[in-house]
Design a protein around this motif. Structure first.
Motif, mmCIF file in Angstrom:
data_model
loop_
_atom_site.group_PDB
_atom_site.id
_atom_site.type_symbol
_atom_site.label_atom_id
_atom_site.label_comp_id
_atom_site.label_asym_id
_atom_site.label_seq_id
_atom_site.Cartn_x
_atom_site.Cartn_y
_atom_site.Cartn_z
ATOM 1 N N CYS A 220 -3.073 6.419 -6.988
ATOM 2 C CA CYS A 220 -2.674 5.019 -7.115
ATOM 3 C C CYS A 220 -2.509 4.439 -5.714
ATOM 4 C CB CYS A 220 -1.372 4.911 -7.889
ATOM 5 S SG CYS A 220 -0.834 3.216 -8.174
ATOM 6 N N LEU A 221 -3.140 3.300 -5.454
ATOM 7 C CA LEU A 221 -3.162 2.765 -4.098
ATOM 8 C C LEU A 221 -2.013 1.800 -3.810
ATOM 9 C CD1 LEU A 221 -6.989 2.076 -3.672
ATOM 10 C CD2 LEU A 221 -5.662 4.091 -3.002
ATOM 11 N N GLU A 222 -1.534 1.064 -4.825
ATOM 12 C CA GLU A 222 -0.512 0.051 -4.572
ATOM 13 C C GLU A 222 0.664 0.237 -5.514
ATOM 14 O OE1 GLU A 222 -1.944 -3.966 -4.612
ATOM 15 O OE2 GLU A 222 -3.752 -3.484 -3.454
ATOM 16 N N HIS B 166 2.758 1.570 3.299
ATOM 17 C CA HIS B 166 3.900 0.706 2.966
ATOM 18 C C HIS B 166 3.752 -0.696 3.555
ATOM 19 C CE1 HIS B 166 6.915 4.178 1.940
ATOM 20 N NE2 HIS B 166 5.728 4.332 1.378
ATOM 21 N N ARG C 142 0.953 8.153 -5.164
ATOM 22 C CA ARG C 142 -0.123 8.190 -4.164
ATOM 23 C C ARG C 142 -0.951 9.449 -4.353
ATOM 24 N NH1 ARG C 142 -4.002 7.674 -2.370
ATOM 25 N NH2 ARG C 142 -4.726 7.435 -0.219
ATOM 26 N N ARG D 189 0.860 -1.184 0.000
ATOM 27 C CA ARG D 189 0.000 0.000 0.000
ATOM 28 C C ARG D 189 0.895 1.232 0.000
ATOM 29 N NH1 ARG D 189 -5.581 0.499 -0.416
ATOM 30 N NH2 ARG D 189 -5.392 2.255 1.049
ATOM 31 N N LEU D 190 0.651 2.151 -0.890
ATOM 32 C CA LEU D 190 1.511 3.325 -0.990
ATOM 33 C C LEU D 190 1.303 4.298 0.175
ATOM 34 C CD1 LEU D 190 1.377 4.051 -4.836
ATOM 35 C CD2 LEU D 190 3.211 2.949 -3.516
ATOM 36 N N ASP D 191 0.174 4.206 0.886
ATOM 37 C CA ASP D 191 -0.043 5.099 2.007
ATOM 38 C C ASP D 191 0.592 4.577 3.294
ATOM 39 O OD1 ASP D 191 -1.750 2.986 2.281
ATOM 40 O OD2 ASP D 191 -3.577 4.176 2.525
#
Length: 683
Positions: free
Chosen positions: A659-661, A461, A655, A457-459
């Protein structure tokens, strides 16, 4: 009306026993009254076992019996005769003798006469042995009818006067009215070839000197222009050391010759185009090896399936015929043009400078395909593989292999390409062949592994899954990546091997510790998705391990969606999603997927190709493309994963775009299962 002679209990008599055909006489109900020795010899039966003991239909093989009872017997009773129908007759060796049957009901007493002529080559040899019997019964009415049915006529030549006495059948073959006074000159002038006429006269002169029988096969023409192929056979009759006459037979083998021609055509000529077929081409290629240098060119029409779908099968066939005409004109009588199958053609042309001839044929073939065809003004292109003898190989198999391998290589380059398998092309082919062997050996030895690259997850990690990537353990114990053997994946069998082995490894690791892997994306090549039942096969493998399909994500690249199989893929994807598996479109933005695929196919997420992410700092347009794709995905309700994330800056930027991932070296390279962090780890 067929008027058989008086018969004995054992047959017709010695003259009929010499005939090359089988004779049968029955009563009105079909009970056998007489047979000749020829037929008994075919049946390997004594006369006592046949005459009065069985009916004619019992002589036939079972299929022939059915046909006789249902078709021929009613036809004979209705019409009074049957002319040259093929029926199988059991022979003494346990096989079948195919015979031409003619029959006629006599006007007196209702007797039925049958003549059976062996359709095989043995019939011709039997005929040679029976000439004297035919001549002896020349004037008999029943023998004249048999001659007409069997296609044989008899004659007697006076060597002193050149006068000929002949049966009506001989006059019929010559196209003359039966009359007294036929001469050798009149007979010979009917033969088309002057060379044959001279040869027959020479053979007759030699017969008088050496007693050597005469045998010729040639074409004669009737006064009306009808052409017939006949066999002429003759031998002398001697008295007191002098040849008193020459006895001979004239056999009309026109039908037999035409049948042989049709069989040859069927075996050697492509039915659709009239070109040589694969069988004949291989023979001509083998013959060419006995001579000097020659060029070999293989052509494969580009995307002809699409042409077939667009124009329809009939128009596509007509187009192939036009292609054949143009290609045949390139080699003329000196060379060979062949259709090897489908839309693949071959040209062979002897030439002192074989390389130059091959290149010239290639240019001319490409130009010929580029000219509009009459069918819908179609223009075609073809990929072409070239080889020459003796430069590329010295045997037929080697030459074809070189040309085919060159063709295979250029087909992967672009439509209309042509090349020899030489230089860089040869090096590329050899490299792929080495890679294929490497992968096949690894598959046999169980050395194909699944390594896992994390998706986060980019938010937060936090790890939310992995992508399984193929690795090969070398015999030396090192790990090999696709950069070294990826060329092997162009081979469909190798692609299936890698896909299957990776899936097996993933399923085994999920069985060991599914929570650690969360959800695994597994790549499937086009080769693995070609079958109509690919979804059922995947689900069966998962079920056999006692696992849930929800643990897996199927990843496919855009090129898999090309062609006519989108509907089949959609059905398979729906089946997988119904069981909980997710579908991801990999490397999105660099292939050929259309927006309709995003709309129509059951896809859960798209993976942004790493080239856009890696190029963020070098080209501002990459950011615009990523923003557009992410906006589109959001509108369509599709999840997104960015590949190639190598820096915190890129992760933050993505992010911010929604983009979520992401996955990439920022979060770690691919690792073996044993080295993966615990579930829920942050990177």
């Amino acid at each position: 009306m067929m008027d058989f002679p008086a018969f004995l209990a054992s047959g017709f008599g010695p003259e009929a026993d010499l005939l090359p055909c089988g004779l049968v006489l029955t009563d009105a109900e079909g009970t056998i009254l007489a047979v000749n020795a020829t037929l008994l010899r075919w049946l390997s039966q004594p006369a006592a076992a046949v005459i009065g003991e069985c009916s004619f239909v019992q002589l036939l093989a079972p299929p022939g019996q059915v046909y006789w009872k249902t078709h021929l017997w009613p036809q004979l009773r209705l019409q009074g005769h049957i002319d040259e129908v093929t029926l199988p007759l059991p022979d003494g060796a346990g096989g079948l003798r195919h015979c031409l049957l003619s029959a006629q009901i006599s006007g007196e007493g209702g007797h039925i006469g049958f003549v059976l002529v062996d359709a095989g080559r043995q019939y011709l040899r039997d005929q040679e042995q029976a000439r004297s019997g035919v001549i002896a019964q020349l004037r008999a009415r029943w023998l004249a009818q048999i001659e007409r049915m069997a296609g044989v006529g008899a004659f007697a030549l006076d060597p002193e006067t050149g006068e000929i006495e002949a049966s009506d059948r001989v006059f019929e073959m010559l196209g003359l009215v039966p009359a007294v006074g036929l001469t050798l000159d009149q007979m010979l002038e009917r033969f088309v070839s002057a060379k044959v006429r001279t040869a027959i006269r020479a053979d007759l002169a030699r017969l008088a000197r050496t007693q050597e029988p005469l045998a010729q096969e040639a074409v004669l023409a009737t006064p009306t222009g009808e052409l017939r192929r006949v066999q002429l056979q003759a031998e002398g009759e001697w008295l007191g050391g002098q040849m008193v006459r020459i006895a001979g037979v004239l056999n009309d083998v026109t039908q037999f010759h035409e049948d042989q021609q049709r069989l040859w055509q069927a075996a050697n000529i492509d039915e659709l185009t009239g070109l040589a077929n694969r069988r004949l081409f291989h023979r001509r290629l083998q013959t060419a090896l006995e001579g000097g240098p020659f060029a070999l060119v293989l052509l494969d029409l580009d995307d002809f399936n699409a042409v077939n779908d667009m124009l329809g099968a009939d128009a596509a066939d007509e187009l192939l015929r036009d292609v054949a005409v143009r290609l045949a004109g390139l080699v003329g009588a000196a060379g060979v043009a062949a259709r090897l199958g489908g839309d693949e053609f071959a040209l062979l042309l002897p030439a002192a400078d074989a390389d130059a001839a091959a290149e010239r044929l290639t240019r001319e073939a490409q130009a010929a395909m580029a000219q509009p065809f009459e069918i819908a003004a179609t223009r075609l292109t073809a990929c072409i593989g070239l080889a020459t003898f003796p430069a590329d190989a010295t045997d037929a198999e080697g030459l074809l292999r070189c040309a085919r391998q060159a063709l295979s290589e250029v087909k992967s380059v672009r439509p209309g390409s042509a090349a020899f398998l030489r230089g860089p092309l040869r090096a590329r082919f050899d490299a792929r062949r080495t890679a294929v062997a490497f992968v096949q050996e690894a598959a046999r030895d169980g050395r194909i592994r699944a390594w896992y690259q994390p998706k986060v997850r980019l938010d937060s990690h936090r790890i939310v899954g992995y992508e399984a990537l193929a690795r090969i353990l070398t015999p030396e114990g090192t790990i090999s990546t696709p950069e070294l053997w990826g060329a092997a994946l162009e081979d469909v069998d190798c692609a299936r091997l890698v896909d299957g082995n990776v899936l097996d490894a993933v399923l085994a690791d999920l069985k060991r510790d599914a929570p650690r892997l969360v959800r695994v994306g597994v790549n499937f090549s086009e080769a693995s998705l070609r079958g109509m039942d690919f979804a059922e096969q995947i689900l069966a493998l998962i079920s056999a391990r006692g696992l849930s399909p929800q643990l897996l994500e199927l990843e496919v690249v855009e090129t898999v969606l090309l062609g006519q199989r989108a509907d089949v893929l959609a059905q398979g994807f729906k089946r997988l999603r119904a069981q909980g598996m997710r579908i991801a479109l990999d490397d999105f933005g660099t292939g050929f997927a259309s927006l309709s695929h995003l709309r129509d196919l059951p896809i859960d997420r798209i993976k942004l190709d790493k080239s856009f992410v890696l190029g963020l700092s070098g080209d501002h347009r990459n950011g615009a493309i990523l923003r557009a794709i992410l906006d589109l995905a959001a509108v369509l309700g599709l999840e997104t994963v960015a590949e190639g994330v190598e820096t915190d800056k890129a992760a933050v930027y993505l992010r911010g775009l929604g983009c979520l991932e992401g996955q990439g070296f920022r979060f770690g390279p691919a690792q073996p299962f044993e080295a993966l962090p615990p579930p829920g780890a942050k990177l």
